[in-house]
Design an enzyme around this catalytic site. Structure first.
Site, PDB file in Angstrom:
ATOM      1  N   GLU A 130      -2.293  18.986 -31.455  1.00 31.80           N
ATOM      2  CA  GLU A 130      -2.295  17.643 -30.861  1.00 31.80           C
ATOM      3  C   GLU A 130      -3.498  16.794 -31.261  1.00 31.80           C
ATOM      4  OE1 GLU A 130      -4.191  20.381 -27.866  1.00 31.80           O
ATOM      5  OE2 GLU A 130      -2.372  20.463 -29.038  1.00 31.80           O
ATOM      6  N   ASP A 172      -8.247  22.123 -33.859  1.00 36.18           N
ATOM      7  CA  ASP A 172      -8.513  23.147 -32.846  1.00 36.18           C
ATOM      8  C   ASP A 172      -8.328  24.537 -33.451  1.00 36.18           C
ATOM      9  OD1 ASP A 172      -9.260  24.203 -30.430  1.00 36.18           O
ATOM     10  OD2 ASP A 172      -7.411  23.688 -29.380  1.00 36.18           O
ATOM     11  N   ASN A 211      -5.553  30.286 -31.078  1.00 32.69           N
ATOM     12  CA  ASN A 211      -4.481  29.351 -31.414  1.00 32.69           C
ATOM     13  C   ASN A 211      -3.663  29.826 -32.618  1.00 32.69           C
ATOM     14  OD1 ASN A 211      -4.768  27.517 -29.371  1.00 32.69           O
ATOM     15  ND2 ASN A 211      -6.134  26.180 -30.501  1.00 32.69           N
ATOM     16  N   ASP A 229      -1.291  24.327 -31.204  1.00 33.12           N
ATOM     17  CA  ASP A 229      -2.162  23.251 -30.701  1.00 33.12           C
ATOM     18  C   ASP A 229      -2.625  22.294 -31.800  1.00 33.12           C
ATOM     19  OD1 ASP A 229      -1.852  24.204 -28.163  1.00 33.12           O
ATOM     20  OD2 ASP A 229      -3.784  25.205 -28.075  1.00 33.12           O
TER      21      ASP A 229
END
Length: 160
Positions: A63, A42, A47, A61
């Protein structure tokens, strides 16, 4: 909405034809990466945490991090930049590097040439489209995949 309905609709040719073409193109042009690295998944400017002097303090981020071709993160960064600017006809902020400058800086920073950006840009747009199609089906709202289709059309129209 249950997953089986989403899967059935996607498998029944419910996806827009451009996305179906992109998936076929990806299958036909699959490759083994030159470098397998940890990919962020991402990578986009929103971010990244910046300090007062604009130095990078951290990346958020993770994940959907995975092992893969490092160019996928560059492609996602370029896609999200395109969605936030060119797609919306919003000029870039002063000092924001162009696409070409971003690619050149990436190559200089990594020491690796960018060789398969088109594949990874198509892959990124398909992944975005699938997420948007899922939201569309679950919420029962209009076509959200238009943004991905708008990016895929020119990418699929380029030469081999």
């Amino acid at each position: 909405m249950p997953r089986r309905i989403f899967r059935r609709r996607l498998c029944a040719g419910w996806t827009p034809p451009t996305i179906e073409r992109a998936i076929t193109w990806l299958r036909d042009h699959c490759y083994d990466p030159d470098h397998v690295t940890l990919c962020w998944g991402d990578s986009r400017l929103s971010n990244v945490l910046y300090g007062p002097d604009y130095s990078v303090l951290g990346a958020l981020d993770w994940e959907i991090g995975y092992l893969g071709d490092h160019e996928a993160d560059l492609a996602w960064l370029l896609l999200t930049d395109w969605v936030s600017s060119e797609y919306l006809s919003i000029p870039r902020l002063p000092g924001t590097p162009s696409r070409e400058e971003t690619i050149a800086r990436y190559e200089a920073a990594t020491g690796w040439p960018v060789r398969r950006l088109r594949f990874n840009e198509i892959l990124g747009a398909v992944l975005m489209a699938l997420a948007l199609l899922r939201i569309q089906v679950v919420l029962g709202i209009g076509d959200l995949s238009a943004v991905a289709v708008a990016r895929l059309d020119p990418l699929l129209s380029e030469g081999p």
